[in-house]
Motif scaffolding. Structure first.
Motif, PDB file in Angstrom:
ATOM      1  N   HIS A 123       0.719  -1.203   0.021  1.00 15.71           N
ATOM      2  CA  HIS A 123      -0.029  -0.131  -0.089  1.00 15.71           C
ATOM      3  C   HIS A 123       0.850   1.204   0.106  1.00 15.71           C
ATOM      4  N   VAL A 124       0.393   2.329  -0.030  1.00 12.73           N
ATOM      5  CA  VAL A 124       0.991   3.439  -0.094  1.00 12.73           C
ATOM      6  C   VAL A 124       0.824   4.332   1.301  1.00 12.73           C
ATOM      7  N   ASP A 125       1.859   4.693   1.906  1.00 11.07           N
ATOM      8  CA  ASP A 125       1.543   5.344   3.320  1.00 11.07           C
ATOM      9  C   ASP A 125       1.269   6.873   3.014  1.00 11.07           C
ATOM     10  N   ASP A 126       0.586   7.445   4.108  1.00 13.87           N
ATOM     11  CA  ASP A 126       0.034   8.499   4.164  1.00 13.87           C
ATOM     12  C   ASP A 126       1.187   9.684   4.720  1.00 13.87           C
ATOM     13  N   PHE A 127       2.312   9.739   4.058  1.00 17.00           N
ATOM     14  CA  PHE A 127       3.405  10.484   4.832  1.00 17.00           C
ATOM     15  C   PHE A 127       2.911  11.964   4.504  1.00 17.00           C
ATOM     16  N   THR A 128       3.600  12.799   5.218  1.00 13.84           N
ATOM     17  CA  THR A 128       3.087  14.227   5.160  1.00 13.84           C
ATOM     18  C   THR A 128       4.343  15.274   5.053  1.00 13.84           C
ATOM     19  N   THR A 129       5.401  14.855   5.195  1.00 13.96           N
ATOM     20  CA  THR A 129       6.461  15.719   4.831  1.00 13.96           C
ATOM     21  C   THR A 129       7.121  15.720   3.265  1.00 13.96           C
ATOM     22  N   PRO A 130       7.463  16.738   2.769  1.00 12.34           N
ATOM     23  CA  PRO A 130       7.790  16.601   1.494  1.00 12.34           C
ATOM     24  C   PRO A 130       8.964  15.559   1.100  1.00 12.34           C
ATOM     25  N   ALA A 131       9.959  15.461   2.098  1.00 12.34           N
ATOM     26  CA  ALA A 131      11.137  14.649   1.824  1.00 12.34           C
ATOM     27  C   ALA A 131      10.503  13.008   1.844  1.00 12.34           C
ATOM     28  N   LEU A 132       9.675  12.610   2.761  1.00  9.16           N
ATOM     29  CA  LEU A 132       9.084  11.312   2.726  1.00  9.16           C
ATOM     30  C   LEU A 132       8.031  11.019   1.671  1.00  9.16           C
ATOM     31  N   VAL A 141       9.131   4.436  -8.412  1.00 12.99           N
ATOM     32  CA  VAL A 141       9.214   4.710  -9.834  1.00 12.99           C
ATOM     33  C   VAL A 141      10.795   4.293 -10.278  1.00 12.99           C
ATOM     34  N   GLU A 142      11.778   3.971  -8.976  1.00  8.96           N
ATOM     35  CA  GLU A 142      12.946   3.431  -9.288  1.00  8.96           C
ATOM     36  C   GLU A 142      13.184   2.055  -9.421  1.00  8.96           C
ATOM     37  N   PRO A 143      12.387   1.172  -9.168  1.00 10.19           N
ATOM     38  CA  PRO A 143      12.619  -0.056  -9.181  1.00 10.19           C
ATOM     39  C   PRO A 143      12.451  -0.576 -10.770  1.00 10.19           C
ATOM     40  N   SER A 155      -4.338  -0.424 -10.179  1.00  2.78           N
ATOM     41  CA  SER A 155      -4.975   0.572 -10.574  1.00  2.78           C
ATOM     42  C   SER A 155      -4.541   1.858 -10.073  1.00  2.78           C
ATOM     43  N   ILE A 156      -4.430   1.947  -8.767  1.00  3.67           N
ATOM     44  CA  ILE A 156      -3.821   3.432  -8.096  1.00  3.67           C
ATOM     45  C   ILE A 156      -2.345   3.680  -8.472  1.00  3.67           C
ATOM     46  N   LEU A 157      -1.638   2.516  -8.813  1.00  2.00           N
ATOM     47  CA  LEU A 157      -0.215   2.889  -9.240  1.00  2.00           C
ATOM     48  C   LEU A 157      -0.423   3.370 -10.713  1.00  2.00           C
ATOM     49  N   ARG A 158      -1.162   2.953 -11.681  1.00  2.00           N
ATOM     50  CA  ARG A 158      -1.335   3.326 -12.820  1.00  2.00           C
ATOM     51  C   ARG A 158      -1.696   4.969 -12.844  1.00  2.00           C
ATOM     52  N   SER A 159      -2.700   5.135 -12.013  1.00  3.82           N
ATOM     53  CA  SER A 159      -3.224   6.564 -12.017  1.00  3.82           C
ATOM     54  C   SER A 159      -2.436   7.559 -11.516  1.00  3.82           C
ATOM     55  N   ASP A 160      -1.951   7.197 -10.195  1.00  2.00           N
ATOM     56  CA  ASP A 160      -1.210   8.146  -9.506  1.00  2.00           C
ATOM     57  C   ASP A 160       0.468   8.093  -9.612  1.00  2.00           C
ATOM     58  N   PHE A 161       0.769   7.243 -10.403  1.00  2.00           N
ATOM     59  CA  PHE A 161       2.245   7.060 -10.460  1.00  2.00           C
ATOM     60  C   PHE A 161       2.634   6.796 -11.776  1.00  2.00           C
ATOM     61  N   ARG A 162       1.678   6.544 -12.708  1.00  2.00           N
ATOM     62  CA  ARG A 162       1.818   6.108 -14.062  1.00  2.00           C
ATOM     63  C   ARG A 162       2.801   5.305 -14.169  1.00  2.00           C
ATOM     64  N   VAL A 163       2.792   4.092 -13.654  1.00  2.00           N
ATOM     65  CA  VAL A 163       3.784   2.852 -13.494  1.00  2.00           C
ATOM     66  C   VAL A 163       2.600   1.414 -13.688  1.00  2.00           C
ATOM     67  N   ASP A 164       3.468   0.523 -14.173  1.00  2.00           N
ATOM     68  CA  ASP A 164       2.561  -0.689 -14.241  1.00  2.00           C
ATOM     69  C   ASP A 164       3.012  -1.836 -13.145  1.00  2.00           C
ATOM     70  N   ALA A 165       2.180  -2.745 -12.908  1.00  2.00           N
ATOM     71  CA  ALA A 165       2.771  -3.680 -11.864  1.00  2.00           C
ATOM     72  C   ALA A 165       2.160  -4.959 -12.222  1.00  2.00           C
ATOM     73  N   THR A 166       2.655  -6.076 -11.749  1.00  2.00           N
ATOM     74  CA  THR A 166       2.353  -7.447 -11.791  1.00  2.00           C
ATOM     75  C   THR A 166       1.649  -7.573 -10.616  1.00  2.00           C
ATOM     76  N   VAL A 167       0.003  -8.143 -10.752  1.00  2.00           N
ATOM     77  CA  VAL A 167      -0.685  -8.635  -9.664  1.00  2.00           C
ATOM     78  C   VAL A 167      -0.391 -10.155  -9.032  1.00  2.00           C
ATOM     79  N   ILE A 168       0.204 -10.273  -7.943  1.00  2.00           N
ATOM     80  CA  ILE A 168       0.479 -11.478  -7.385  1.00  2.00           C
ATOM     81  C   ILE A 168      -0.298 -11.600  -5.853  1.00  2.00           C
ATOM     82  N   HIS A 169      -1.358 -12.203  -5.828  1.00  2.00           N
ATOM     83  CA  HIS A 169      -2.133 -12.211  -4.489  1.00  2.00           C
ATOM     84  C   HIS A 169      -1.222 -12.842  -3.547  1.00  2.00           C
TER      85      HIS A 169
END
Length: 381
Positions: A123-132, A141-143, A155-169
């Protein structure tokens, strides 16, 4: 000396959080399949993991101190990067499970180590400082490749970060949560005054994304509607972030709700794997009203223990749960709807039996062996 393992699975902790459970369970399944895997975690080498681990592993000393979350995160990245820098050539693939170990592995890769860096985004953490916020963004985006545990997060990663991922439950290990001695069950229930009261279990501690405030408010309504009223036991709560303020505010509200800490609500904090097993088998239902989840491993764990589940109507839960069939899914963040669902499951033995039966049919779809095979296919092993 035999050949070195080809895959490192890295995680930021040795404590019982979902990402750590995922890492150890996946590693054990890979190890059974003969895949060369080595777990690397930040923690206390003298204490080890929260449960026995029969997979090759290294615990890197976690840095102590740090007044702010930002300081703790960047110190942890440095510690993991130092270890990987010295050992990266042992591995062809470093598959990271969090932003800390991902940033560390990417740093070592970019300095010239011949490794492929992958990451599972739980999941994506709700960080609040610009550095985090930037740190987390870079860790997505680095991996060289990404895995997510649900279609929702793909779907969230596609819309918010414009990256794709493989789903493994995620998977679950039913052997961890088999039946317990009835006498032990009776003793555990007696310790929280649930001898003749319906016992609700909440896993994950008191924190915002677990919907703890909404659960307390729902329990307050049930105290007015049910006699005897249910007892709530809350276990877990290991986190890199500090949720003390949220917890204190939530607990302070109990008096206003007519609830007593230590009577109606028992907050036990982190427990051992054996204790968690005991509580799963001693409770009457799982209350898991999260407002944000990557998957919700406690749901499958509870089902393995024949525990009916009340969760939330989140997209991620709807991927594998059906409201009224395998679980009850009241609206997320709605304590009135949650109270109604909890009252239904408490009052209707037939409903509980139906939910348990449907859950047993669901569980074979989610095994760690399947997840291990899908990771090996992704890695080309």
């Amino acid at each position: 000396m035999g050949p070195q393992p080809g895959v490192a699975l890295t995680t930021y902790s040795t404590k019982p959080r979902g990402g750590v459970v995922h890492t150890l369970s996946l590693a054990q399944a890979l190890h059974r399949q003969g895949c060369g895997v080595h777990v690397v975690a930040l923690g206390d080498p003298g204490k080890g993991f929260f449960r026995p681990v029969d997979v090759p592993h290294t615990i890197v000393s976690a840095p102590q101190g740090g007044e702010t979350l930002e300081e703790r995160v960047f110190a942890a990245i440095d510690a993991m990067a130092d270890w990987l820098d010295e050992n990266a050539r042992r591995f062809r693939i470093v598959h990271t499970q969090d932003c800390i170990s991902c940033r560390a592995a990417a740093r070592v890769r970019d300095a010239g180590a011949p490794i492929t860096v992958l990451r599972t985004v739980h999941h994506v953490d709700d960080f609040t400082t610009p550095a985090l916020i930037n740190c987390q963004h870079q860790a997505i985006v680095e991996p060289d490749g990404l895995v997510v545990v649900s279609e929702q997060w793909r779907s969230i990663l596609r819309s918010d970060f414009r990256v794709d991922a493989t789903v493994i439950h995620n998977g679950v290990d039913p052997a961890r949560f088999g039946p317990i001695d009835p006498a032990r069950r009776a003793r555990l229930r007696d310790t929280v005054g649930a001898t003749d009261r319906f016992l609700l279990l909440s896993v994950g501690g008191v924190e915002p994304r677990k919907g703890s405030v909404h659960l307390f408010r729902a329990l307050g309504r049930l105290r007015e509607r049910m006699d005897p009223s249910p007892v709530l036991v809350v276990v877990g709560g290991e986190s890199f972030q500090d949720y003390t303020a949220y917890r204190d505010t939530a607990v302070a509200e109990l008096d206003e709700l007519g609830l007593r800490l230590g009577d109606d609500v028992h907050i036990l904090g982190p427990v051992s794997d054996d204790e968690l097993h005991g509580w799963y088998r001693s409770a009457d239902a799982l209350a898991f009203p999260s407002i944000k989840e990557g998957w919700g491993m406690a749901v499958l764990e509870a089902m393995c223990a024949d525990l009916p589940v009340v969760a939330s109507d989140l997209p991620v839960f709807r991927e594998y749960l059906t409201d009224g069939v395998t679980a009850l899914l009241p609206a997320a963040g709605d304590h009135v709807a949650l109270a109604c669902a909890l009252e239904r499951v408490a009052a209707d033995a037939g409903l509980r039996a139906s939910l348990r039966s449907a859950a047993r049919d669901l569980l074979p779809r989610f095994t760690w062996d399947r997840a291990a095979h899908e990771h090996r296919r992704l890695w080309g092993l």
